[in-house]
Design a protein around this motif. Structure first.
Motif, PDB file in Angstrom:
ATOM      1  N   PHE A 155      -3.739  -4.193   3.598  1.00 10.60           N
ATOM      2  CA  PHE A 155      -4.120  -2.856   3.165  1.00 10.60           C
ATOM      3  C   PHE A 155      -3.815  -2.689   1.683  1.00 10.60           C
ATOM      4  O   PHE A 155      -2.738  -3.060   1.205  1.00 10.60           O
ATOM      5  N   THR A 156      -4.755  -2.112   0.949  1.00 12.56           N
ATOM      6  CA  THR A 156      -4.504  -1.685  -0.416  1.00 12.56           C
ATOM      7  C   THR A 156      -4.284  -0.180  -0.477  1.00 12.56           C
ATOM      8  O   THR A 156      -3.751   0.325  -1.455  1.00 12.56           O
ATOM      9  N   SER A 157      -4.706   0.528   0.559  1.00 12.05           N
ATOM     10  CA  SER A 157      -4.388   1.946   0.724  1.00 12.05           C
ATOM     11  C   SER A 157      -4.287   2.232   2.217  1.00 12.05           C
ATOM     12  O   SER A 157      -4.996   1.617   3.017  1.00 12.05           O
ATOM     13  N   LEU A 158      -3.400   3.149   2.590  1.00  8.89           N
ATOM     14  CA  LEU A 158      -3.186   3.455   4.007  1.00  8.89           C
ATOM     15  C   LEU A 158      -2.615   4.857   4.129  1.00  8.89           C
ATOM     16  O   LEU A 158      -1.622   5.197   3.480  1.00  8.89           O
ATOM     17  N   ALA A 218       0.822  -1.220   0.000  1.00 13.99           N
ATOM     18  CA  ALA A 218       0.000   0.000   0.000  1.00 13.99           C
ATOM     19  C   ALA A 218       0.856   1.270   0.000  1.00 13.99           C
ATOM     20  O   ALA A 218       0.516   2.262   0.642  1.00 13.99           O
ATOM     21  N   GLY A 219       1.980   1.204  -0.730  1.00 13.90           N
ATOM     22  CA  GLY A 219       2.838   2.372  -0.851  1.00 13.90           C
ATOM     23  C   GLY A 219       3.789   2.603   0.299  1.00 13.90           C
ATOM     24  O   GLY A 219       4.455   3.643   0.346  1.00 13.90           O
ATOM     25  N   HIS A 220       3.893   1.643   1.233  1.00 16.91           N
ATOM     26  CA  HIS A 220       4.761   1.804   2.407  1.00 16.91           C
ATOM     27  C   HIS A 220       5.820   0.706   2.423  1.00 16.91           C
ATOM     28  O   HIS A 220       5.531  -0.458   2.092  1.00 16.91           O
ATOM     29  N   ASP A 221       7.045   1.067   2.822  1.00 13.60           N
ATOM     30  CA  ASP A 221       8.119   0.084   2.965  1.00 13.60           C
ATOM     31  C   ASP A 221       7.831  -0.815   4.161  1.00 13.60           C
ATOM     32  O   ASP A 221       7.468  -0.331   5.244  1.00 13.60           O
ATOM     33  N   ALA A 222       8.004  -2.098   3.963  1.00 11.62           N
ATOM     34  CA  ALA A 222       7.705  -3.059   5.027  1.00 11.62           C
ATOM     35  C   ALA A 222       8.759  -4.158   5.048  1.00 11.62           C
ATOM     36  O   ALA A 222       9.438  -4.419   4.042  1.00 11.62           O
TER      37      ALA A 222
END
Length: 356
Positions: free
Chosen positions: A232-235, A181-185
Protein backbone atom coordinates in the motif's frame (compact mmCIF):
# COMPACT_ATOMS: atom_id res chain seq x y z
CA UNK A 1 -8.37 -23.89 -13.40
CA UNK A 2 -9.28 -22.35 -16.71
CA UNK A 3 -6.91 -24.02 -19.16
CA UNK A 4 -5.95 -20.78 -20.88
CA UNK A 5 -4.79 -19.41 -17.55
CA UNK A 6 -2.05 -21.98 -16.93
CA UNK A 7 0.94 -19.80 -17.86
CA UNK A 8 0.35 -16.87 -15.48
CA UNK A 9 -0.86 -19.28 -12.82
CA UNK A 10 2.35 -21.29 -12.71
CA UNK A 11 4.73 -18.36 -13.16
CA UNK A 12 3.04 -16.08 -10.62
CA UNK A 13 5.45 -15.42 -7.74
CA UNK A 14 2.86 -16.07 -5.08
CA UNK A 15 3.63 -19.79 -5.37
CA UNK A 16 6.43 -19.28 -2.87
CA UNK A 17 5.71 -20.56 0.62
CA UNK A 18 7.25 -21.19 4.02
CA UNK A 19 6.98 -19.66 7.49
CA UNK A 20 7.46 -20.76 11.10
CA UNK A 21 6.36 -23.83 13.02
CA UNK A 22 2.60 -24.24 13.43
CA UNK A 23 2.63 -24.63 17.24
CA UNK A 24 4.22 -21.19 17.56
CA UNK A 25 1.30 -19.60 15.74
CA UNK A 26 -1.33 -21.55 17.63
CA UNK A 27 0.16 -20.55 20.98
CA UNK A 28 0.55 -16.92 20.03
CA UNK A 29 -2.95 -16.21 18.76
CA UNK A 30 -3.93 -14.12 21.78
CA UNK A 31 -0.68 -12.16 22.09
CA UNK A 32 -1.05 -8.39 21.59
CA UNK A 33 1.19 -6.84 18.94
CA UNK A 34 0.54 -3.09 19.21
CA UNK A 35 2.93 -1.06 21.36
CA UNK A 36 4.96 -4.08 22.45
CA UNK A 37 7.84 -6.20 21.20
CA UNK A 38 5.87 -9.21 19.90
CA UNK A 39 7.18 -12.54 18.74
CA UNK A 40 7.23 -13.30 15.03
CA UNK A 41 4.55 -15.92 15.63
CA UNK A 42 2.27 -13.32 17.23
CA UNK A 43 2.70 -11.04 14.22
CA UNK A 44 1.77 -13.84 11.83
CA UNK A 45 -1.17 -14.88 14.00
CA UNK A 46 -2.50 -11.32 13.99
CA UNK A 47 -3.07 -11.53 10.22
CA UNK A 48 -6.15 -13.69 10.83
CA UNK A 49 -7.70 -10.83 12.83
CA UNK A 50 -7.84 -8.66 9.70
CA UNK A 51 -10.30 -10.86 7.77
CA UNK A 52 -13.22 -8.54 8.61
CA UNK A 53 -11.29 -5.31 8.08
CA UNK A 54 -12.88 -2.36 6.26
CA UNK A 55 -10.56 -0.15 4.24
CA UNK A 56 -9.68 1.46 0.93
CA UNK A 57 -6.28 2.19 -0.50
CA UNK A 58 -3.83 2.22 -3.38
CA UNK A 59 -1.56 -0.74 -4.10
CA UNK A 60 1.64 -0.62 -6.14
CA UNK A 61 3.21 -3.80 -7.51
CA UNK A 62 6.72 -3.92 -8.94
CA UNK A 63 8.37 -6.97 -10.52
CA UNK A 64 11.93 -7.74 -11.52
CA UNK A 65 11.91 -11.39 -12.53
CA UNK A 66 14.43 -11.14 -15.32
CA UNK A 67 11.71 -11.42 -17.97
CA UNK A 68 11.58 -9.00 -20.90
CA UNK A 69 8.95 -6.30 -20.47
CA UNK A 70 5.96 -7.33 -22.57
CA UNK A 71 3.17 -5.11 -23.86
CA UNK A 72 -0.27 -5.57 -22.34
CA UNK A 73 -3.61 -5.35 -24.04
CA UNK A 74 -3.10 -7.75 -26.94
CA UNK A 75 -6.59 -9.07 -26.36
CA UNK A 76 -8.59 -10.41 -23.45
CA UNK A 77 -8.55 -9.49 -19.81
CA UNK A 78 -5.77 -10.33 -17.40
CA UNK A 79 -8.52 -11.04 -14.89
CA UNK A 80 -9.54 -13.88 -17.19
CA UNK A 81 -6.03 -15.20 -17.81
CA UNK A 82 -4.88 -13.83 -21.19
CA UNK A 83 -1.22 -14.78 -21.51
CA UNK A 84 0.41 -11.54 -22.61
CA UNK A 85 -1.73 -9.37 -20.32
CA UNK A 86 -1.05 -11.54 -17.28
CA UNK A 87 2.67 -11.76 -18.07
CA UNK A 88 2.68 -7.99 -18.41
CA UNK A 89 1.61 -7.84 -14.76
CA UNK A 90 4.82 -9.68 -13.88
CA UNK A 91 7.24 -7.63 -15.98
CA UNK A 92 6.41 -4.02 -15.11
CA UNK A 93 4.92 -1.84 -12.39
CA UNK A 94 1.17 -1.61 -11.85
CA UNK A 95 -1.20 0.33 -9.63
CA UNK A 96 -4.57 -0.79 -8.29
CA UNK A 97 -7.28 0.72 -6.12
CA UNK A 98 -8.64 -1.67 -3.49
CA UNK A 99 -11.90 -1.37 -1.55
CA UNK A 100 -12.76 -3.94 1.14
CA UNK A 101 -15.73 -4.24 3.47
CA UNK A 102 -15.16 -7.51 5.30
CA UNK A 103 -14.77 -10.97 3.83
CA UNK A 104 -17.49 -10.84 1.17
CA UNK A 105 -17.34 -7.31 -0.26
CA UNK A 106 -14.30 -6.37 -2.30
CA UNK A 107 -13.46 -4.30 -5.34
CA UNK A 108 -10.12 -4.19 -7.16
CA UNK A 109 -9.59 -1.65 -9.95
CA UNK A 110 -6.50 -2.19 -12.09
CA UNK A 111 -5.79 0.86 -14.21
CA UNK A 112 -3.80 0.77 -17.44
CA UNK A 113 -3.33 3.25 -20.24
CA UNK A 114 -6.80 4.21 -21.53
CA UNK A 115 -8.34 1.12 -19.91
CA UNK A 116 -9.54 -0.28 -16.60
CA UNK A 117 -10.15 -3.79 -15.32
CA UNK A 118 -12.34 -4.46 -12.30
CA UNK A 119 -13.15 -7.36 -10.04
CA UNK A 120 -16.18 -6.71 -7.83
CA UNK A 121 -17.63 -9.04 -5.21
CA UNK A 122 -20.83 -8.36 -3.30
CA UNK A 123 -21.83 -11.43 -1.32
CA UNK A 124 -22.25 -14.34 -3.74
CA UNK A 125 -22.21 -12.06 -6.80
CA UNK A 126 -18.89 -11.52 -8.58
CA UNK A 127 -18.28 -9.40 -11.66
CA UNK A 128 -15.16 -8.92 -13.76
CA UNK A 129 -15.03 -6.07 -16.27
CA UNK A 130 -12.57 -5.14 -19.03
CA UNK A 131 -13.29 -1.63 -20.36
CA UNK A 132 -11.02 -2.02 -23.39
CA UNK A 133 -12.58 -5.26 -24.60
CA UNK A 134 -16.06 -4.27 -23.35
CA UNK A 135 -16.46 -7.73 -21.80
CA UNK A 136 -17.93 -8.70 -18.43
CA UNK A 137 -18.21 -11.99 -16.57
CA UNK A 138 -20.88 -12.56 -13.91
CA UNK A 139 -20.26 -15.43 -11.48
CA UNK A 140 -22.65 -16.62 -8.76
CA UNK A 141 -20.54 -18.21 -6.04
CA UNK A 142 -21.43 -21.03 -3.67
CA UNK A 143 -22.01 -20.09 -0.06
CA UNK A 144 -18.84 -19.19 1.90
CA UNK A 145 -16.70 -19.23 -1.26
CA UNK A 146 -13.47 -17.27 -1.41
CA UNK A 147 -13.23 -14.28 -3.75
CA UNK A 148 -11.67 -15.14 -7.13
CA UNK A 149 -8.20 -13.70 -7.75
CA UNK A 150 -7.70 -10.58 -9.82
CA UNK A 151 -4.61 -9.92 -11.87
CA UNK A 152 -3.01 -8.05 -8.96
CA UNK A 153 -1.78 -9.83 -5.86
CA UNK A 154 -2.18 -8.11 -2.50
CA UNK A 155 0.13 -8.30 0.52
CA UNK A 156 -2.51 -10.56 2.11
CA UNK A 157 -2.27 -12.98 -0.83
CA UNK A 158 1.48 -13.34 -0.52
CA UNK A 159 1.38 -13.49 3.27
CA UNK A 160 -1.23 -16.27 3.13
CA UNK A 161 0.84 -18.26 0.64
CA UNK A 162 3.83 -17.98 2.95
CA UNK A 163 1.81 -19.13 5.95
CA UNK A 164 0.06 -22.01 4.15
CA UNK A 165 3.25 -24.11 3.96
CA UNK A 166 4.53 -23.80 7.52
CA UNK A 167 7.63 -25.92 7.91
CA UNK A 168 10.75 -26.02 10.08
CA UNK A 169 12.75 -25.16 6.95
CA UNK A 170 12.42 -21.41 7.46
CA UNK A 171 14.42 -18.99 9.58
CA UNK A 172 12.27 -16.16 10.96
CA UNK A 173 13.62 -12.80 12.09
CA UNK A 174 12.54 -10.83 15.11
CA UNK A 175 9.88 -8.23 14.25
CA UNK A 176 11.19 -4.82 13.20
CA UNK A 177 9.25 -1.59 13.66
CA UNK A 178 8.52 0.08 10.28
CA UNK A 179 5.96 2.45 8.74
CA UNK A 180 3.99 1.66 5.59
CA UNK A 181 1.50 4.10 4.01
CA UNK A 182 1.47 6.14 7.21
CA UNK A 183 0.73 3.18 9.51
CA UNK A 184 2.96 1.54 12.14
CA UNK A 185 3.79 -2.02 11.18
CA UNK A 186 5.84 -4.97 12.33
CA UNK A 187 8.11 -6.38 9.65
CA UNK A 188 9.36 -9.96 9.76
CA UNK A 189 11.72 -11.68 7.35
CA UNK A 190 11.28 -15.35 6.37
CA UNK A 191 14.47 -16.91 5.01
CA UNK A 192 14.62 -20.46 3.58
CA UNK A 193 17.24 -22.72 5.13
CA UNK A 194 17.39 -24.79 1.95
CA UNK A 195 19.84 -23.90 -0.82
CA UNK A 196 17.66 -25.64 -3.40
CA UNK A 197 15.21 -22.75 -3.88
CA UNK A 198 15.39 -19.55 -5.91
CA UNK A 199 13.73 -17.62 -3.08
CA UNK A 200 16.16 -15.61 -0.98
CA UNK A 201 13.66 -14.22 1.53
CA UNK A 202 10.12 -12.96 2.05
CA UNK A 203 9.52 -9.81 4.08
CA UNK A 204 6.05 -9.13 5.47
CA UNK A 205 4.97 -5.83 7.05
CA UNK A 206 1.84 -6.22 9.22
CA UNK A 207 -0.21 -3.36 10.68
CA UNK A 208 0.39 -3.22 14.43
CA UNK A 209 -3.21 -2.26 15.19
CA UNK A 210 -5.26 -4.38 12.79
CA UNK A 211 -3.04 -7.27 11.64
CA UNK A 212 -3.60 -6.30 7.99
CA UNK A 213 -0.58 -7.12 5.78
CA UNK A 214 0.54 -3.79 4.34
CA UNK A 215 3.52 -4.81 2.22
CA UNK A 216 5.11 -8.02 0.97
CA UNK A 217 8.55 -8.23 -0.60
CA UNK A 218 10.03 -11.33 -2.21
CA UNK A 219 13.76 -11.37 -2.89
CA UNK A 220 15.46 -13.85 -5.18
CA UNK A 221 18.75 -15.48 -4.29
CA UNK A 222 21.67 -13.42 -5.56
CA UNK A 223 19.52 -10.47 -6.66
CA UNK A 224 19.87 -7.09 -4.95
CA UNK A 225 16.52 -5.59 -5.98
CA UNK A 226 13.24 -7.25 -4.92
CA UNK A 227 11.94 -9.79 -7.43
CA UNK A 228 8.39 -8.84 -6.47
CA UNK A 229 7.06 -6.19 -4.13
CA UNK A 230 3.45 -5.24 -3.56
CA UNK A 231 2.33 -2.81 -0.93
CA UNK A 232 0.00 0.00 0.00
CA UNK A 233 1.13 3.53 -0.77
CA UNK A 234 -2.05 4.92 0.81
CA UNK A 235 -4.56 3.27 3.15
CA UNK A 236 -7.65 4.53 4.97
CA UNK A 237 -9.63 2.41 7.41
CA UNK A 238 -13.41 2.53 7.45
CA UNK A 239 -16.24 1.11 5.34
CA UNK A 240 -16.06 2.16 1.67
CA UNK A 241 -19.19 3.57 0.02
CA UNK A 242 -21.77 0.84 -0.59
CA UNK A 243 -22.15 1.85 -4.25
CA UNK A 244 -18.61 0.64 -4.96
CA UNK A 245 -19.78 -2.97 -4.59
CA UNK A 246 -22.64 -2.63 -7.07
CA UNK A 247 -21.86 -3.26 -10.72
CA UNK A 248 -24.06 -3.05 -13.81
CA UNK A 249 -22.40 -3.68 -17.18
CA UNK A 250 -22.91 -1.13 -19.96
CA UNK A 251 -25.69 -1.93 -22.41
CA UNK A 252 -23.22 -2.68 -25.21
CA UNK A 253 -21.05 -5.03 -23.15
CA UNK A 254 -20.60 -8.71 -23.94
CA UNK A 255 -21.62 -10.59 -20.79
CA UNK A 256 -20.88 -14.19 -19.82
CA UNK A 257 -22.70 -15.73 -16.84
CA UNK A 258 -21.53 -18.66 -14.70
CA UNK A 259 -23.80 -19.99 -11.95
CA UNK A 260 -21.69 -21.90 -9.41
CA UNK A 261 -24.14 -21.58 -6.53
CA UNK A 262 -24.75 -25.33 -6.34
CA UNK A 263 -21.06 -26.26 -6.53
CA UNK A 264 -19.59 -27.73 -3.32
CA UNK A 265 -17.05 -25.59 -1.49
CA UNK A 266 -13.58 -27.16 -1.39
CA UNK A 267 -11.93 -27.37 1.97
CA UNK A 268 -8.37 -26.17 2.22
CA UNK A 269 -5.99 -29.07 2.71
CA UNK A 270 -2.32 -29.92 2.70
CA UNK A 271 -0.95 -29.22 -0.75
CA UNK A 272 2.17 -31.29 -0.36
CA UNK A 273 2.43 -34.90 -1.49
CA UNK A 274 -1.24 -35.14 -2.45
CA UNK A 275 -2.65 -36.95 -5.46
CA UNK A 276 -4.71 -35.04 -7.99
CA UNK A 277 -8.42 -35.95 -7.74
CA UNK A 278 -9.01 -35.00 -11.38
CA UNK A 279 -6.99 -34.89 -14.57
CA UNK A 280 -6.65 -31.10 -14.60
CA UNK A 281 -5.32 -30.58 -11.07
CA UNK A 282 -1.62 -30.57 -10.17
CA UNK A 283 0.29 -33.07 -8.10
CA UNK A 284 3.10 -31.95 -5.79
CA UNK A 285 6.52 -33.35 -5.00
CA UNK A 286 9.17 -32.10 -2.62
CA UNK A 287 8.46 -29.97 0.41
CA UNK A 288 8.67 -26.43 1.72
CA UNK A 289 10.34 -23.89 -0.52
CA UNK A 290 11.44 -26.57 -3.00
CA UNK A 291 7.95 -27.92 -3.73
CA UNK A 292 7.32 -28.70 -7.42
CA UNK A 293 3.84 -28.65 -8.97
CA UNK A 294 3.10 -30.85 -12.00
CA UNK A 295 0.12 -30.62 -14.35
CA UNK A 296 -0.48 -33.93 -16.15
CA UNK A 297 -0.44 -34.53 -19.89
CA UNK A 298 -3.52 -33.16 -21.60
CA UNK A 299 -4.49 -30.73 -18.83
CA UNK A 300 -2.93 -27.78 -20.66
CA UNK A 301 -4.32 -26.65 -24.00
CA UNK A 302 -1.71 -24.23 -25.35
CA UNK A 303 -3.93 -23.30 -28.30
CA UNK A 304 -6.41 -21.80 -25.83
CA UNK A 305 -3.84 -19.14 -24.95
CA UNK A 306 -4.76 -17.25 -28.10
CA UNK A 307 -2.97 -16.04 -31.21
CA UNK A 308 -0.04 -14.68 -29.21
CA UNK A 309 0.85 -18.06 -27.64
CA UNK A 310 3.53 -19.18 -30.09
CA UNK A 311 5.37 -15.88 -30.03
CA UNK A 312 5.28 -15.69 -26.24
CA UNK A 313 6.56 -19.24 -25.80
CA UNK A 314 9.38 -18.67 -28.27
CA UNK A 315 10.31 -15.42 -26.58
CA UNK A 316 10.18 -16.70 -23.00
CA UNK A 317 11.40 -20.29 -23.17
CA UNK A 318 14.52 -22.10 -24.28
CA UNK A 319 15.10 -25.67 -25.39
CA UNK A 320 16.18 -28.06 -22.62
CA UNK A 321 16.39 -31.84 -22.26
CA UNK A 322 12.90 -33.22 -22.92
CA UNK A 323 11.09 -29.96 -23.62
CA UNK A 324 11.22 -26.19 -23.22
CA UNK A 325 11.65 -24.12 -20.06
CA UNK A 326 11.86 -20.64 -18.62
CA UNK A 327 13.70 -19.71 -15.43
CA UNK A 328 12.96 -16.33 -13.89
CA UNK A 329 14.84 -15.01 -10.90
CA UNK A 330 12.15 -16.52 -8.68
CA UNK A 331 10.16 -19.25 -10.47
CA UNK A 332 10.87 -21.84 -13.19
CA UNK A 333 8.44 -23.50 -15.59
CA UNK A 334 9.16 -26.62 -17.67
CA UNK A 335 6.98 -27.78 -20.59
CA UNK A 336 7.77 -31.39 -21.42
CA UNK A 337 7.59 -32.81 -24.93
CA UNK A 338 4.89 -35.23 -23.75
CA UNK A 339 2.57 -32.40 -22.67
CA UNK A 340 3.20 -32.05 -18.93
CA UNK A 341 3.95 -28.75 -17.15
CA UNK A 342 6.13 -28.51 -14.03
CA UNK A 343 6.72 -25.36 -12.00
CA UNK A 344 8.34 -24.31 -8.76
CA UNK A 345 10.61 -21.80 -7.02
CA UNK A 346 13.57 -24.00 -8.03
CA UNK A 347 16.10 -24.11 -10.90
CA UNK A 348 15.02 -25.63 -14.21
CA UNK A 349 17.39 -28.53 -13.60
CA UNK A 350 15.30 -29.58 -10.58
CA UNK A 351 12.15 -29.61 -12.74
CA UNK A 352 13.83 -31.69 -15.45
CA UNK A 353 14.99 -34.18 -12.82
CA UNK A 354 11.53 -34.37 -11.26
CA UNK A 355 9.91 -35.05 -14.63
CA UNK A 356 11.95 -38.22 -15.27
Amino acid sequence: MKKSAWLPAVIAPVVVAGAVAAPMIANAASDPIAGTSPTAAAVIASIAQSSDAQYSGKLVQTSDLGLPELPTGSGGSSLEGNASDALGLLTSSHTARVYVDGADKQRVQLTQQLAEQDLVRNGSEVWTWDSKERTATHVVLPKDAATPKSGTATPSDIAQQAIDAITPSTKVSKPKDVRVAGHDAWQITLTPKSSGTLVGSVRLAVDQQTGLPLRATIEATGQSDPAVQVGFTSLQYGAPAERLFDFTPPSNAKVETKDLSDAPAHAKGDAQHRSAPSGDEPTFTGKGWSTIAELPKGSVDQSALGDDATGLLDQLTKSVDGGRAVQTSLVSVYLTDDGRVLAGAVPVSALVAAAK
